[in-house]
Design a protein around this motif. Structure first.
Motif, mmCIF file in Angstrom:
data_model
loop_
_atom_site.group_PDB
_atom_site.id
_atom_site.type_symbol
_atom_site.label_atom_id
_atom_site.label_comp_id
_atom_site.label_asym_id
_atom_site.label_seq_id
_atom_site.Cartn_x
_atom_site.Cartn_y
_atom_site.Cartn_z
ATOM 1 N N ALA A 196 25.132 -0.274 -13.867
ATOM 2 C CA ALA A 196 24.420 0.284 -15.027
ATOM 3 C C ALA A 196 22.927 0.480 -14.731
ATOM 4 O O ALA A 196 22.219 1.122 -15.515
ATOM 5 C CB ALA A 196 24.611 -0.629 -16.225
ATOM 6 N N GLN A 197 22.444 -0.064 -13.594
ATOM 7 C CA GLN A 197 21.013 0.067 -13.281
ATOM 8 C C GLN A 197 20.754 1.360 -12.511
ATOM 9 O O GLN A 197 21.539 1.727 -11.633
ATOM 10 C CB GLN A 197 20.548 -1.140 -12.460
ATOM 11 N N ASP A 198 19.634 2.020 -12.829
ATOM 12 C CA ASP A 198 19.343 3.328 -12.213
ATOM 13 C C ASP A 198 19.129 3.252 -10.709
ATOM 14 O O ASP A 198 19.490 4.158 -9.977
ATOM 15 C CB ASP A 198 18.069 3.917 -12.846
ATOM 16 N N HIS A 199 18.520 2.128 -10.264
ATOM 17 C CA HIS A 199 18.082 2.125 -8.865
ATOM 18 C C HIS A 199 18.923 1.227 -7.961
ATOM 19 O O HIS A 199 18.479 0.873 -6.878
ATOM 20 C CB HIS A 199 16.599 1.719 -8.792
ATOM 21 N N ALA A 200 20.143 0.890 -8.400
ATOM 22 C CA ALA A 200 20.980 0.030 -7.550
ATOM 23 C C ALA A 200 21.365 0.805 -6.290
ATOM 24 O O ALA A 200 21.657 1.999 -6.337
ATOM 25 C CB ALA A 200 22.234 -0.379 -8.319
ATOM 26 N N ASP A 201 21.318 0.111 -5.143
ATOM 27 C CA ASP A 201 21.646 0.745 -3.856
ATOM 28 C C ASP A 201 23.159 1.028 -3.808
ATOM 29 O O ASP A 201 23.970 0.099 -3.840
ATOM 30 C CB ASP A 201 21.222 -0.224 -2.746
ATOM 31 N N PRO A 202 23.566 2.283 -3.716
ATOM 32 C CA PRO A 202 25.001 2.613 -3.755
ATOM 33 C C PRO A 202 25.790 1.970 -2.606
ATOM 34 O O PRO A 202 26.963 1.625 -2.779
ATOM 35 C CB PRO A 202 25.035 4.133 -3.656
ATOM 36 N N ALA A 203 25.140 1.791 -1.450
ATOM 37 C CA ALA A 203 25.862 1.205 -0.310
ATOM 38 C C ALA A 203 26.190 -0.270 -0.593
ATOM 39 O O ALA A 203 27.285 -0.754 -0.265
ATOM 40 C CB ALA A 203 25.020 1.331 0.953
ATOM 41 N N VAL A 204 25.240 -0.966 -1.240
ATOM 42 C CA VAL A 204 25.492 -2.378 -1.582
ATOM 43 C C VAL A 204 26.592 -2.465 -2.639
ATOM 44 O O VAL A 204 27.495 -3.305 -2.559
ATOM 45 C CB VAL A 204 24.180 -3.043 -2.078
ATOM 46 N N LEU A 214 28.993 -0.409 -3.125
ATOM 47 C CA LEU A 214 30.267 -0.098 -2.475
ATOM 48 C C LEU A 214 30.803 -1.337 -1.753
ATOM 49 O O LEU A 214 31.988 -1.691 -1.875
ATOM 50 C CB LEU A 214 30.068 1.066 -1.495
ATOM 51 N N ASN A 215 29.916 -2.044 -1.054
ATOM 52 C CA ASN A 215 30.359 -3.253 -0.343
ATOM 53 C C ASN A 215 30.831 -4.332 -1.307
ATOM 54 O O ASN A 215 31.850 -4.983 -1.071
ATOM 55 C CB ASN A 215 29.215 -3.807 0.527
ATOM 56 N N LEU A 216 30.072 -4.527 -2.392
ATOM 57 C CA LEU A 216 30.464 -5.565 -3.368
ATOM 58 C C LEU A 216 31.813 -5.221 -3.996
ATOM 59 O O LEU A 216 32.650 -6.096 -4.217
ATOM 60 C CB LEU A 216 29.394 -5.703 -4.454
ATOM 61 N N THR A 217 32.019 -3.941 -4.284
ATOM 62 C CA THR A 217 33.299 -3.517 -4.858
ATOM 63 C C THR A 217 34.427 -3.782 -3.864
ATOM 64 O O THR A 217 35.518 -4.241 -4.233
ATOM 65 C CB THR A 217 33.237 -2.026 -5.255
ATOM 66 N N GLY A 218 34.145 -3.526 -2.597
ATOM 67 C CA GLY A 218 35.140 -3.815 -1.557
ATOM 68 C C GLY A 218 35.457 -5.302 -1.497
ATOM 69 O O GLY A 218 36.629 -5.706 -1.401
ATOM 70 N N ILE A 219 34.420 -6.132 -1.578
ATOM 71 C CA ILE A 219 34.629 -7.590 -1.544
ATOM 72 C C ILE A 219 35.494 -8.009 -2.746
ATOM 73 O O ILE A 219 36.426 -8.807 -2.620
ATOM 74 C CB ILE A 219 33.270 -8.335 -1.538
ATOM 75 N N TYR A 220 35.198 -7.463 -3.923
ATOM 76 C CA TYR A 220 35.996 -7.790 -5.116
ATOM 77 C C TYR A 220 37.474 -7.491 -4.852
ATOM 78 O O TYR A 220 38.346 -8.338 -5.069
ATOM 79 C CB TYR A 220 35.487 -6.984 -6.327
ATOM 80 N N HIS A 221 37.752 -6.302 -4.378
ATOM 81 C CA HIS A 221 39.164 -5.925 -4.200
ATOM 82 C C HIS A 221 39.829 -6.716 -3.082
ATOM 83 O O HIS A 221 41.020 -7.048 -3.177
ATOM 84 C CB HIS A 221 39.289 -4.413 -4.005
ATOM 85 N N ASN A 222 39.063 -7.043 -2.058
ATOM 86 C CA ASN A 222 39.677 -7.818 -0.971
ATOM 87 C C ASN A 222 39.962 -9.258 -1.402
ATOM 88 O O ASN A 222 40.972 -9.836 -0.993
ATOM 89 C CB ASN A 222 38.797 -7.751 0.279
ATOM 90 N N LEU A 223 39.102 -9.821 -2.251
ATOM 91 C CA LEU A 223 39.397 -11.163 -2.802
ATOM 92 C C LEU A 223 40.625 -11.094 -3.704
ATOM 93 O O LEU A 223 41.513 -11.942 -3.640
ATOM 94 C CB LEU A 223 38.195 -11.686 -3.600
ATOM 95 N N LEU A 224 40.653 -10.065 -4.554
ATOM 96 C CA LEU A 224 41.806 -9.916 -5.457
ATOM 97 C C LEU A 224 43.092 -9.778 -4.636
ATOM 98 O O LEU A 224 44.111 -10.404 -4.937
ATOM 99 C CB LEU A 224 41.586 -8.702 -6.367
ATOM 100 N N ARG A 225 43.027 -9.002 -3.565
ATOM 101 C CA ARG A 225 44.204 -8.808 -2.705
ATOM 102 C C ARG A 225 44.671 -10.150 -2.128
ATOM 103 O O ARG A 225 45.850 -10.401 -1.994
ATOM 104 C CB ARG A 225 43.825 -7.849 -1.574
ATOM 105 N N GLN A 226 43.716 -11.023 -1.791
ATOM 106 C CA GLN A 226 44.092 -12.337 -1.237
ATOM 107 C C GLN A 226 44.716 -13.245 -2.280
ATOM 108 O O GLN A 226 45.573 -14.047 -1.983
ATOM 109 C CB GLN A 226 42.842 -13.060 -0.720
ATOM 110 N N TRP A 227 44.214 -13.123 -3.516
ATOM 111 C CA TRP A 227 44.577 -14.128 -4.522
ATOM 112 C C TRP A 227 45.681 -13.697 -5.468
ATOM 113 O O TRP A 227 46.250 -14.526 -6.185
ATOM 114 C CB TRP A 227 43.328 -14.511 -5.328
#
Ligand SMILES: O=C(O)CCC(=O)C(=O)O
Ligand SMILES: [Fe+2]
Length: 229
Positions: free
Chosen positions: A203-211, A213-226
């Motif tokens: 929701a923040q205007d200046h959030a780094d899109p690459a970061v 993307l990585n955090l979203t990847g981490i979320y899904h990879n944790l979900l996949r494990q659990w």
């Protein structure tokens, strides 16, 4: 984790529920109680097969499944059909633990649902009754909860809990259990916190899109494990 989720029902839905439930065919609440909880339970409930419970329960199920906060916190795999209860003056439900498994008889053969999370959707405004607090005892202490009508409390089904005696008015609620895709409360809580933070950054205007993307990847990879079978 206990989570207060505001406004699960709209004002229109809530008004409709209140009108219909005022004319409902309330039965002795022990119809769904196990042996221990039958001793503790003094309230009224709609039969699981009552067409009104099925109709309103379907609205609740659709509302929670479409609610992003509920979905992220509960990660529901299967919701047991919602039930409805009412406590009049002098009625209560003393300390009990909910059954670990309930059978969803909408499925043939009936589907066993492990109750990971319990939910109470409050349907009476808190100033319309006295008493009736939902008291939850977990390893961090005892918490008494009484929410505005239309709001929902999500809490681990492993906790001992009770509903205090009502001393004025009547307390009407919808309650249900669910099996989560992630069985462990601690893992579900971490996923929820990560998701909330990802949403805040998004929701923040200046959030780094690459970061992001990585955090979203981490979320899904944790979900996949659990995520369980
Ligand atoms: O009325 C409530 O908020 C909870 C009901 C409950 O604990 C139960 O029926 O097992
Ligand atoms: Fe309970």
């Amino acid at each position: 984790m206990q989570l207060h989720i505001p406004q699960v029902l709209t004002a229109d839905q809530l008004g409709h529920f209140q009108t219909r439930l005022d004319q409902a065919d309330w039965q002795d609440g022990r119809i769904t109680a196990g042996y221990q909880s039958a001793q503790a339970k003094q309230n009224r409930q709609l039969r699981e097969s009552d067409p009104l419970a099925i109709e309103l329960g379907g609205i609740v199920e659709a509302a929670v499944l479409g609610h992003p906060t509920f979905f992220s916190a509960a990660l529901p795999r299967h919701i047991y059909p919602p039930l409805f209860n009412r406590y009049g003056i002098g009625e209560q439900f003393d300390y009990h633990v909910d059954n670990a498994v309930r059978y969803d008889r909408r499925r043939q053969p009936p589907l066993p649902v492990r109750t990971d999370l319990s939910c109470t959707l409050f349907l009476s405004e808190p100033d319309s009754y006295d008493g009736g607090g939902l008291v939850i005892r977990d390893r961090y202490g005892t918490h008494t909860v009484k929410l505005p009508a239309g709001d929902l409390l999500l809490y681990p089904a492993t906790s001992l809990h009770k509903v205090e005696p009502v001393t004025r008015g009547a307390r009407t609620a919808c309650f249900f259990w669910l099996q989560s895709m992630v069985r462990q409360d601690s893992q579900r809580e971490l996923l929820f916190e990560l998701d909330v933070n990802i949403q805040t950054l998004t929701a923040q205007d200046h959030a780094d899109p690459a970061v992001l993307l990585n955090l979203t990847g981490i979320y899904h990879n944790l979900l996949r494990q659990w995520v369980g079978e």
